[in-house]
Write a protein that holds these residues in place. Structure first.
Motif, short mmCIF file in Angstrom:
data_model
loop_
_atom_site.label_atom_id
_atom_site.label_comp_id
_atom_site.label_asym_id
_atom_site.label_seq_id
_atom_site.Cartn_x
_atom_site.Cartn_y
_atom_site.Cartn_z
N ARG A 27 6.85 -10.64 8.96
CA ARG A 27 5.87 -9.78 8.43
C ARG A 27 4.91 -9.20 9.52
O ARG A 27 4.31 -8.47 9.41
CB ARG A 27 5.18 -10.59 7.51
CG ARG A 27 5.72 -11.62 6.37
CD ARG A 27 5.11 -11.67 5.41
NE ARG A 27 5.93 -11.45 4.16
CZ ARG A 27 5.68 -11.18 3.13
NH1 ARG A 27 4.45 -10.74 2.99
NH2 ARG A 27 6.36 -10.85 1.90
N GLU B 244 2.08 6.30 5.87
CA GLU B 244 3.00 7.33 4.96
C GLU B 244 4.00 6.22 4.43
O GLU B 244 4.62 5.48 4.80
CB GLU B 244 3.79 8.13 6.18
CG GLU B 244 4.82 8.98 5.23
CD GLU B 244 4.94 10.29 5.67
OE1 GLU B 244 5.34 11.08 5.00
OE2 GLU B 244 4.58 10.76 7.08
N GLY C 24 7.35 -2.97 0.07
CA GLY C 24 6.04 -2.28 -0.18
C GLY C 24 5.75 -1.74 -1.72
O GLY C 24 5.58 -0.67 -2.26
N VAL D 88 11.81 -8.10 -0.30
CA VAL D 88 10.51 -8.69 0.03
C VAL D 88 10.07 -7.76 1.39
O VAL D 88 10.91 -7.32 2.15
CB VAL D 88 10.47 -10.12 0.77
CG1 VAL D 88 10.25 -10.93 -0.37
CG2 VAL D 88 12.03 -10.37 1.19
N GLY D 89 8.73 -7.34 1.13
CA GLY D 89 8.06 -6.55 2.22
C GLY D 89 8.66 -5.05 1.95
O GLY D 89 8.39 -4.18 2.93
N GLN E 219 9.73 4.59 -1.51
CA GLN E 219 8.44 4.71 -2.18
C GLN E 219 8.02 5.87 -2.75
O GLN E 219 7.77 6.03 -4.14
CB GLN E 219 7.39 4.33 -1.38
CG GLN E 219 7.49 2.77 -0.86
CD GLN E 219 6.39 2.37 0.04
OE1 GLN E 219 6.21 3.06 1.21
NE2 GLN E 219 5.73 1.24 -0.04
N ARG F 149 10.03 -2.46 11.50
CA ARG F 149 10.22 -3.66 11.09
C ARG F 149 11.32 -4.27 11.89
O ARG F 149 12.42 -3.64 12.07
CB ARG F 149 10.61 -4.25 9.81
CG ARG F 149 9.49 -3.86 8.68
CD ARG F 149 8.61 -4.87 8.58
NE ARG F 149 7.09 -4.51 7.95
CZ ARG F 149 7.16 -4.51 6.74
NH1 ARG F 149 8.14 -5.03 5.76
NH2 ARG F 149 6.14 -4.05 5.84
P1 ADP Z 1 6.47 -6.38 -1.27
O1 ADP Z 1 7.50 -5.23 -1.89
O2 ADP Z 1 7.18 -7.57 -0.90
O3 ADP Z 1 5.30 -6.81 -2.49
P2 ADP Z 1 4.18 -5.54 -0.05
O4 ADP Z 1 3.99 -4.48 -0.88
O5 ADP Z 1 3.37 -6.76 0.12
O6 ADP Z 1 5.88 -5.82 -0.08
O7 ADP Z 1 4.19 -4.51 1.42
C1 ADP Z 1 4.60 -5.30 2.70
C2 ADP Z 1 3.73 -5.07 3.64
O8 ADP Z 1 4.25 -3.75 4.19
C3 ADP Z 1 2.24 -4.77 3.48
O9 ADP Z 1 1.39 -5.21 4.54
C4 ADP Z 1 1.99 -3.33 3.29
O10 ADP Z 1 0.73 -2.96 3.68
C5 ADP Z 1 3.15 -2.79 4.20
N1 ADP Z 1 3.43 -1.50 3.60
C6 ADP Z 1 3.95 -1.26 2.62
N2 ADP Z 1 4.70 0.26 2.56
C7 ADP Z 1 4.26 0.64 4.04
C8 ADP Z 1 4.55 1.87 4.30
N3 ADP Z 1 5.36 2.87 3.60
N4 ADP Z 1 4.38 2.01 5.95
C9 ADP Z 1 4.12 0.99 6.37
N5 ADP Z 1 3.53 -0.26 5.94
C10 ADP Z 1 3.85 -0.44 4.63
#
Ligand code: ADP
Ligand code: MG
Length: 698
Positions: A584, A267, A300, A297-298, A272, A451
């Motif tokens: 991560r 979700e 999403g 970072v992280g 987001q 996290r």
């Molecule tokens: P960044 O913003 O640093 O680019 P990423 O897009 O690489 O972050 O996302 C980091 C991790 O979190 C990835 O493994 C992604 O699949 C996971 N992720 C992203 N959004 C969610 C969410 N809403 N719920 C759980 N995990 C998520």
């Protein structure tokens, strides 16, 4: 008067004028009058020489100079004056402009001496003090707050030290009146904020009657700068929107909906969702989208990017995603491929190392529209990359690209594609408003659930054994460890030696066969780097010794400990980026900042901030205070932010006020046509010339 050359001002003349132009870029009386004090000192207090302590404070004495001698020879020549009051003596020392100073020092007269006392071999002295006759001191226009001007050694050697400059400025200031410095801000703004008129504000900066008046004058002048910038940004944005009608992407169709309902593996966080809504709104307006997406970072960002790409597809258009490094592009490709395949979409990856046959195939597919999405590096902006219908361009880690590189993506389509630029280096809100005022900003200010915050600690080299013990414990639990060394310039031989020494000692302390150690640094061949990286990714090595090359992109969820060596040498945002490599996976993660025992004030602030918080925005705020905006922005032309008075880190409220004022003004009078805005329009036109692409209004 304001624009007349400095040469003709009393006390200047051609030689000093040339020097002022060369050293401080001042050419006109106006330039001189805008050389504002960089601080103010309270000169109402006198110290006696026996009380004089060495230290950072600049203090003043009243007494007389009894003897002047020259000591040393050649470049070491210096002037030494004996200064006495009833309680003792001090030495005054000059290394610069010896001849000039010698001629100007009054002997056996009542003088005021002002400067920083230093203790040197049981003697106390003041280097390059200001000396002023008591009679002159008494004639200063204000008691209390005295302006202190920045100057240069060369100027000081010609008598234009802080005090000399002050005299010049005082001379020029008699011309400060309303005809010379005409008012241009609307009168109701001045009333609302209690700000002085334009010429009054300039005068008060140099000769404040009190701290409260000074504060209002400073506010007004800072506002002027911030307001002009905001106005420029707003005008630029409007003009660009007019010039670039964007494609209307109003279909939320089967691709987006199917993916969102059936394929999305988790979700979305509220943040987001909000950003996706903001983007969907942009795409419907008919203007070209220019959106900056900030998220730690992280947080999403990639998923937001992919959902936006799906919207492009739903409207029959292609999308590209550009990343700054090969590793990162590959990682995006690997991450997105399963999603694309599940949706029967054609996704490709194009980088510098793409094989010729593949490249030919990909270029053809992009040109004939059979490829829907492409992920890649700079290779995407090459001329031979042609799209059938590019509707959306996404740039990841935008601070690593130049403005020109981003702009060249625009040209990939006859109608400029919608642009989404993403950054994991959070920028404080007011700085973003200033530097990116012509873009729209979205923020993901929430991490996905579950996290665990990374635990960060500071350890000095004396604790190394304990730290190593902790690493062994973590490795025994099946975790992996990064050890990062500073290597800012890959050519720095000393750093390289540090790194190799570190590597050797780690191999000694973590011997095989129990442990295996990887190493990655910028001097290695890409293939070797990749090989070592892959060993670590596969878990064949437990420790990874590396330089900051791992800063961007590497994703090894099992690596849960990061040790940063010589942490005091890293910038705050870089420390934060590095730390983002751990945390991560599902395990508790740790970041250990190793430093020597002694830290500078700035370094201590950086380390303490890292230990206190994981919040990228809070860290960015501290960083802004420490480094100023120029260093934070990297490639964005920071010339726009070269203010004389305003300080983005301190003047956050003024930034917001300035933005509001610019917006309100343009709403009421979009072309600045009203008679009461003509003075403002004139000032803005001069300001915007050469600064903004669309510096014209009306
Ligand atoms: P960044 O913003 O640093 O680019 P990423 O897009 O690489 O972050 O996302 C980091 C991790 O979190 C990835 O493994 C992604 O699949 C996971 N992720 C992203 N959004 C969610 C969410 N809403 N719920 C759980 N995990 C998520
Ligand atoms: Mg990312």
């Amino acid at each position: 008067m304001w624009d007349s050359p400095l040469e003709f001002l009393k006390g200047v003349g051609p030689q000093r004028a040339a020097l002022l132009a060369g050293e401080l870029g001042m050419r006109t009386v106006g330039d001189l009058l805008q050389h504002y004090p960089f601080r103010y000192v309270d000169r109402s207090q006198f110290y006696s020489i026996s009380q004089a302590v060495d230290g950072p404070a600049e203090i003043q004495f009243r007494g007389r100079i009894t003897k002047i001698t020259e000591a040393g020879a050649g470049p070491k020549k210096r002037l030494v004056a004996q200064f006495e009051d009833a309680t003792g003596t001090l030495e005054l020392v000059w290394f610069q402009g010896v001849k000039w100073v010698r001629g100007s020092l009054p002997i056996n007269e009542d003088v005021v001496v002002y400067g920083k006392v230093t203790a040197f071999q049981h003697k106390r002295n003041i280097t390059h003090p200001e000396v002023e006759k008591w009679t002159e001191f008494q004639q200063r226009p204000v008691r209390g707050l005295f302006p202190v001007y920045s100057t240069t050694e060369k100027l000081a050697g010609r008598g234009l030290h802080a005090r000399g400059l002050a005299k010049l400025i005082a001379g020029a200031a008699v011309h400060l009146d309303a005809p010379t410095v005409p008012e241009w801000l609307p009168p109701d703004w001045l009333r609302r904020f209690g700000w002085p008129a334009a010429h009054e504000a300039v005068r008060t900066m140099h000769f404040p009657a009190d701290a409260a008046g000074l504060s209002l004058a400073r506010q007004r002048l800072a506002f002027e700068e911030l307001f002009l910038l905001q106005l420029g940004m707003q005008v630029q944005k409007t003009q660009r929107q007019k010039a670039n009608r964007g494609r209307i992407l109003d279909r939320v169709g089967p691709y987006f909906l199917h993916f969102y309902e059936k394929e999305l593996p988790f979700e979305l966080t509220e943040a987001q969702k909000r950003v996706v809504r903001e983007i969907r709104h942009d795409l419907r307006t008919g203007f070209q989208m220019n959106r900056l997406l900030q998220g730690d970072v992280g947080s999403g960002k990639t998923m937001v990017a992919f959902l936006t790409m799906l919207l492009a597809k739903d409207n029959g258009l292609q999308a590209c995603l550009m990343a700054p490094t090969e590793i990162l592009a590959q990682q995006h490709f690997a991450g997105l491929l399963p999603y694309a395949e599940a949706m029967d979409l054609h996704l490709e990856c194009l980088t510098g190392s793409t094989k010729t046959a593949d490249r030919t195939r990909i270029l053809a597919g992009l040109a004939d529209g059979t490829i829907d999405f492409v992920v890649g590096t700079h290779a995407l902006i090459e001329d031979r990359v042609v799209f059938a219908q590019l509707g959306l361009a996404i740039v990841d880690e935008q601070h690593r690209f130049g403005v020109a590189q981003r702009a060249s993506l625009w040209k990939k389509s006859s109608i400029p594609p919608h642009m989404l630029v993403m950054t994991a280096t959070p920028i404080p809100r007011t700085l973003a408003m200033s530097a990116y005022g012509d873009l729209d900003c979205s923020v993901i200010d929430e991490l996905p659930p579950g996290r665990k915050p990374i635990e960060t600690v500071h350890r000095t080299d004396g604790h190394r054994l304990k730290v190593w013990g902790f690493l062994k414990q973590q490795i025994a639990l099946g975790r992996q460890v990064y050890l990062v060394y500073p290597l800012i310039e890959e050519s720095e031989t000393l750093d390289y030696k540090d790194l190799m020494d570190g590597y050797e000692s780690i191999r000694r302390d973590f011997p095989s066969p129990d442990y295996a150690v990887s190493i990655v640094h910028g001097r290695m061949k890409p293939a070797d780097k990749d090989y070592e990286m892959q060993r670590f990714v596969r878990g064949e090595t437990q420790l990874m010794v590396a330089t900051t090359v791992i800063e961007v992109g590497v994703n090894v969820p099992n690596a849960s400990v990061m040790v940063i060596e010589n942490a005091e040498r890293f910038g705050l945002s870089q420390l934060h980026q590095l730390r983002g490599r751990v945390g991560r996976g599902a395990d508790q993660s740790y970041c250990i900042l190793m430093t020597g025992p002694k830290l500078s004030d700035d370094a201590r602030t950086r380390v303490e901030t890292m230990c206190r918080t994981n919040d990228g925005f809070e860290i960015a705020d501290v960083d802004l205070g420490l480094r100023g905006p120029g260093d934070l922005l990297g490639t964005r032309q920071s010339g726009l932010l070269n203010f004389k008075v305003a300080r983005i880190s301190q003047d956050q409220n003024l930034v917001i006020t300035a933005k509001w004022a610019a917006e309100t003004l343009l709403q009421n009078d979009p072309t600045l046509a009203l008679p009461e805005h003509q003075a403002l329009k004139r000032v803005f036109t001069v300001y915007a010339r050469g600064k903004f692409v669309w510096g014209k209004i009306g």
